[in-house]
Design a protein around this motif. Structure first.
Motif, PDB file in Angstrom:
ATOM      1  N   ASP A   7      -4.096  -6.998   0.171  1.00 21.58           N
ATOM      2  CA  ASP A   7      -3.858  -7.855   1.320  1.00 21.58           C
ATOM      3  C   ASP A   7      -3.982  -9.328   0.953  1.00 21.58           C
ATOM      4  O   ASP A   7      -4.932  -9.728   0.267  1.00 21.58           O
ATOM      5  N   THR A  64      -1.348  -0.791  -7.829  1.00 25.86           N
ATOM      6  CA  THR A  64      -0.469  -0.913  -6.663  1.00 25.86           C
ATOM      7  C   THR A  64       0.288  -2.231  -6.706  1.00 25.86           C
ATOM      8  O   THR A  64       1.497  -2.284  -6.442  1.00 25.86           O
ATOM      9  N   HIS A  93      -1.076   2.877   4.643  1.00 29.08           N
ATOM     10  CA  HIS A  93      -2.448   2.449   4.344  1.00 29.08           C
ATOM     11  C   HIS A  93      -2.405   1.198   3.472  1.00 29.08           C
ATOM     12  O   HIS A  93      -1.888   1.229   2.361  1.00 29.08           O
ATOM     13  N   LYS A  94      -2.919   0.094   3.976  1.00 24.95           N
ATOM     14  CA  LYS A  94      -2.895  -1.173   3.230  1.00 24.95           C
ATOM     15  C   LYS A  94      -3.951  -1.144   2.137  1.00 24.95           C
ATOM     16  O   LYS A  94      -5.132  -0.906   2.400  1.00 24.95           O
ATOM     17  N   ILE A  95      -3.524  -1.396   0.905  1.00 26.12           N
ATOM     18  CA  ILE A  95      -4.437  -1.409  -0.239  1.00 26.12           C
ATOM     19  C   ILE A  95      -4.674  -2.836  -0.729  1.00 26.12           C
ATOM     20  O   ILE A  95      -5.800  -3.211  -1.072  1.00 26.12           O
ATOM     21  N   GLY A 155      -8.797  -4.781  -2.838  1.00 22.50           N
ATOM     22  CA  GLY A 155      -7.503  -5.308  -2.441  1.00 22.50           C
ATOM     23  C   GLY A 155      -7.439  -6.800  -2.218  1.00 22.50           C
ATOM     24  O   GLY A 155      -6.382  -7.340  -1.869  1.00 22.50           O
ATOM     25  N   GLY A 177       0.829  -1.190   0.000  1.00 24.58           N
ATOM     26  CA  GLY A 177       0.000   0.000   0.000  1.00 24.58           C
ATOM     27  C   GLY A 177       0.866   1.244   0.000  1.00 24.58           C
ATOM     28  O   GLY A 177       2.046   1.196  -0.376  1.00 24.58           O
ATOM     29  N   TYR A 178       0.289   2.358   0.445  1.00 22.50           N
ATOM     30  CA  TYR A 178       0.992   3.638   0.451  1.00 22.50           C
ATOM     31  C   TYR A 178       0.833   4.304   1.806  1.00 22.50           C
ATOM     32  O   TYR A 178      -0.264   4.301   2.382  1.00 22.50           O
ATOM     33  N   GLY A 227      -6.705  -2.003  -6.272  1.00 30.46           N
ATOM     34  CA  GLY A 227      -5.340  -2.421  -5.974  1.00 30.46           C
ATOM     35  C   GLY A 227      -4.563  -2.977  -7.143  1.00 30.46           C
ATOM     36  O   GLY A 227      -3.438  -3.461  -6.964  1.00 30.46           O
TER      37      GLY A 227
END
Length: 368
Positions: free
Chosen positions: A22, A46, A18-20, A212, A14-15, A43
């Motif tokens: 998983d 990403t 922040h988890k995008i 995600g 993520g960025y 996602g």
């Protein structure tokens, strides 16, 4: 020796904390073209940027030909990964001509001219080597970007929405050409797109992402006929869910009669279920006791897409050969021919459209 080129094992990224994405796991075989497909913000890009080495990962690992490229404690720099990338905006160098753009990544290669000439011929630009990017059409610029990415002979090619800047007809033609080029070179590739028609036309394996999470990694055929989740069933193709009751493991009672599928479902007898019916599951049958009123119609050339209202008020869609012409308001006898019956345990409201409204089907060829 394994034929697996790319492995993503329990990937999270993520960025800015922040988890995008998983717990994403998939593998891509040598010579295959894969795709990450899903709505905006799910996602896809990403994940692609993490594979390229532009973004760190917080869990899991990324492997290329068995070698770990990324883990939470180890990252191979992008320039050392032997991964090529084609960007959405092509990113050509405006001060270099076509041949020089293609040669950029192999400036010190002893056979640079031969490689450039071969790639110019491969992408059908062999007479345009001395032109500059601003003198090319969008499709030609995309071919240059592809040739430049292929020049260093990457082990994996990444394509981020590569056709999104092109109009519909050119987009379809170029996507087919790109598939032919990659297959001719035996290049493994991973494409990101939100357009399922593009994904199905180009790719051998497609992964559907939602918020995600990878919903299913499978062939286009299986995604359409054997969706693993209600989201995949609704995201892929067109159709409507109707409520039914499971009579036997492979038979469902619905408002359009008893439907027998080609497989058994692991649900208790009598369970309430949602049945996905796609336009190609509905066929006309004169004299059938099951009827519907035509409430919408879109002419598609070889076929016509109809919206049908059942006596209960529920809605379906059907696609018939265009010479089998019917009028709005006409009552039509129908039957269900759904060999690949798609059934899930009932949830939420029924008869929810699994795709765009009929009026938007032709808007841009997109599925989202």
């Amino acid at each position: 020796m394994s034929d697996i080129v790319l492995e993503l094992n329990n990937l999270a990224c993520g960025y800015g904390g922040h988890k995008i994405v998983d717990d994403l796991s998939l593998h891509l075989r040598a010579g295959d073209i894969g795709c990450l497909l899903g709505p905006s913000g799910c996602g896809k890009t990403t994940t692609l940027r993490s594979i390229a080495g532009f973004e760190p990962i917080t869990a899991g690992e990324i492997r290329l030909l068995g070698k770990v490229l990324s883990s939470p404690t180890h990252t191979v720099p992008p320039e050392q990964r032997r991964i090529g990338m084609v960007f959405q905006d092509y990113a050509l160098f405006p001060h270099l001509n076509v041949a020089e753009n293609i040669a950029f990544g192999i400036a010190k290669h002893p056979e640079r001219k031969r490689i450039v000439d071969e790639l110019l011929a491969l992408v059908k630009l062999d007479r345009l080597g001395k032109r500059y990017p601003h003198e090319l059409s969008g499709g030609q610029q995309q071919r240059v970007a592809l040739a430049r990415a292929l020049a260093p002979e990457p082990k994996l090619l990444l394509l981020d929405e590569p056709f999104s800047n092109l109009d519909g007809d050119l987009r379809r033609r170029l996507s087919a050409e790109v598939r032919d080029i990659l297959k001719a070179r035996g290049t493994s590739a991973l494409l990101v797109t939100h357009d399922q028609h593009e994904a199905f036309a180009v790719c051998d394996q497609v992964g559907v992402l939602r918020e995600g999470q990878l919903q299913q990694w499978d062939t286009p055929y299986n995604l359409y006929h054997e969706p693993a989740t209600p989201f995949v069933a609704s995201f892929i193709g067109q159709g409507y869910f109707i409520r039914g009751q499971l009579l036997t493991p492979d038979t469902v009672q619905t408002e359009v009669g008893v439907i027998r599928g080609n497989r058994a479902y692991q649900l208790p007898g009598g369970s309430a279920v949602d049945v996905l019916l796609r336009p190609d599951d509905i066929v006309g049958q004169e004299g059938s006791s099951q009827t519907a009123i035509i409430t919408g119609k879109v002419f598609l050339g070889a076929t016509t897409l109809y919206r049908l209202q059942l006596p209960t008020g529920s809605t379906l869609e059907a696609i018939f050969p265009s010479h089998d012409d019917h009028l709005l308001g006409e009552e039509l006898g129908i039957r269900v021919a759904a060999d690949h019956l798609v059934v899930f345990a009932a949830q939420g409201s029924v008869n929810v459209s699994a795709q765009l409204p009929l009026e938007q089907v032709l808007q841009d060829g997109s599925s989202v």
